[in-house]
Write an enzyme that holds these catalytic residues in place. Structure first.
Site, mmCIF file in Angstrom:
data_model
loop_
_atom_site.group_PDB
_atom_site.id
_atom_site.type_symbol
_atom_site.label_atom_id
_atom_site.label_comp_id
_atom_site.label_asym_id
_atom_site.label_seq_id
_atom_site.Cartn_x
_atom_site.Cartn_y
_atom_site.Cartn_z
ATOM 1 C CE LYS A 36 -3.877 1.987 2.500
ATOM 2 N NZ LYS A 36 -5.010 2.027 3.616
ATOM 3 C CB SER A 47 -7.983 3.763 2.928
ATOM 4 O OG SER A 47 -7.401 3.165 3.818
ATOM 5 C CB SER A 74 -8.471 0.954 5.770
ATOM 6 O OG SER A 74 -9.179 2.249 5.715
#
EC number: 6.3.5.7
Length: 487
Positions: free
Chosen positions: A77, A152, A176
């Protein structure tokens, strides 16, 4: 189909048998990305040149020196810093930022012999539930490209679901990792707060953020968490708690295990498909010998409000460091320092980030601190006490990960309150600090649904035990998006 349909154990067996090389796996990842990422839009930065060279060298390492994840590709990420590989947090304000060090988890991936193939899209600064808040692109759900992958860590889940990579890292502040895992039909673990070092994770809300693994099956997830977990002297919030052999917990045996089902998690606002999939999953676990009982977590109703006050307050402080002075985007045509700060932040941050900075600044201001921030902290204490009480009598808590499957792209983009409510079933665990996993448990109109299993502090092993038993008794983890066919 793809090599990444296989588990880590199966891939290592193929490599050892001479049917496959690490270079082959790395090549497969980049070929899959080239074929599919025009649709999925998961990757922001590629590490192809370094990764290809690394794979060629790793093929020379003797088998006895290799661990269970050695040579396997992973996506990271984009809020986890990677030396020499652009890290933007999907924000204009960090466009072009090249970190000069690796996050602790990235160092641990290297020690395990994993190969970082690239950086994954996200909601800007991890603020969002759909990946629509990225400055650069909107990641799509591999099961239906008209739907969001969640957020996210949406691209972390979508890249695994699409078979671009077999592993990814995400971060979880209010759901997330788990919500995107549910939306994309993969396995996502939010470890106990402090289980995994946050050193090198760009902070959103420091008391809530936690890095965790996303994979296609439970065993691979357990292997990856074991690789990245542990005490880190660079992170004062990382816990000095021994990291167990998580794979050893995957016995398939849940006889006598006590499962709590909070009535609040199956009540108003939870879709019928999500409710029925959880009830069916509980029947599977009962059939395996577990006992199930309804309980109450009465203060869960305060979680959403408390979370957005606390996380936004911490964000308003953490994001004050982005001012255009030392790195990242800097506004042009300004005549004084104050205007530089104002214009850089006004142009560099997206609408959702600015909304939360304002909310947090307001909550921390002198006239409202007691009414908002202090009350939210009190609510957090009550929520944590609810979990402590339930865990006196039960081993795990189970419910849906999300009230509904993935919604359509653009459906909630102008409605922040509806967007925030998507995390209503995942936020309480971050406030309490307890670990939780999402695993596939059903479908609604062709879109995956997730089962959330919550455990005691630092007892990820029991969560994995239950998740693995359910996985082995069902076929949900074996189903893949249609885009896998013929690709």
């Amino acid at each position: 189909m793809t090599l990444f349909e296989r588990s880590a154990k199966e891939l290592q067996a193929e490599i050892k048998a001479g049917n496959l090389s690490i270079a082959d796996l790395t090549k497969e990842a980049y070929e899959r990305i080239a074929k599919l990422d025009g649709d999925v839009q998961a990757f922001l930065a590629s590490n192809e040149e370094k990764a290809t060279a690394q794979a060629a060298e790793m093929d020379k390492v003797p088998f006895e020196e290799r661990g269970p994840l050695f040579g396997l590709p992973i996506g990271v990420k984009d809020n986890i810093v990677t030396e020499g590989l652009e890290t933007t947090c999907a924000s204009k304000i960090l466009e072009g930022f090249m970190p000069i060090y690796d996050a602790t988890v990235v160092n641990k991936l290297r020690e395990a012999g994993m190969i970082t193939v690239g950086k994954l899209n996200m909601d800007e600064f991890a603020m969002g539930s759909s990946n629509e808040n990225s400055y650069y692109k909107t990641t799509k759900n591999p099961w239906n490209l008209n739907h969001v992958p969640g957020g996210s860590s949406g691209a972390s889940a979508a890249s695994v679901a699409a078979g671009e990579v077999p592993f990814s890292l995400g971060s979880d502040t209010g759901g997330s990792i788990r919500q995107p895992a549910a939306y994309c039909g993969v396995v996502g673990m939010k470890p106990t707060y402090g289980r995994v070092s946050r050193f090198g994770l760009v902070a959103f809300a420091s008391s809530l953020d936690q890095i965790g693994p996303i994979t296609r099956n439970v065993e691979d997830n357990a292997l990856l968490l074991e690789a990245i977990a542990g005490l880190d002297p660079n992170d004062s919030t990382s816990a000095d708690v021994e990291v167990p052999n998580y794979a050893a917990a995957l016995t398939g045996d849940v006889k006598g295990l006590r499962i709590a089902v909070p009535k609040e998690f199956l009540g108003e606002g939870v879709g019928e498909a999500a409710r029925q999939s959880v009830l069916a999953a509980l029947e599977v676990l009962k059939g395996l010998g577990a006992t199930v009982e309804e309980v109450s977590l009465p203060h869960s109703k305060y979680a959403l409000a408390a979370y957005y006050i606390l996380s936004s307050s911490e964000a308003s402080s953490n994001l004050s460091r982005f001012d255009g002075i030392r790195y990242g985007f800097r506004a042009e045509n300004v005549t004084n320092l104050m205007d530089l700060y104002k214009e850089t932040r006004a142009q560099g941050f997206g609408d959702e980030v600015k909304r939360r900075i304002m909310l947090g600044t307001y909550s921390l201001s002198a006239g409202t601190y007691d009414a908002y921030y202090k009350k939210a902290q009190q609510a957090r204490t009550l929520i944590k006490a609810d979990y402590d009480k339930v865990f006196e009598d039960f081993d795990v808590i189970i419910g849906p990960t999300s009230p509904t499957p993935a919604f359509k792209i653009g459906e909630n983009v102008d409605d922040p309150m509806t967007m925030y409510a998507n995390d209503i079933l995942t936020i309480p665990m971050n406030l309490a600090g307890v670990p939780a996993i999402s695993i596939p448990c059903g479908f609604d109109n062709g879109l995956p649904l997730g089962l959330q299993i919550i455990g005691k502090y630092f007892d990820e092993a029991t969560i994995y035990r239950v998740a693995h038993a359910f996985e082995q008794a069902t076929e949900f983890h074996k189903q893949v998006p249609q885009m896998w066919e013929g690709k």
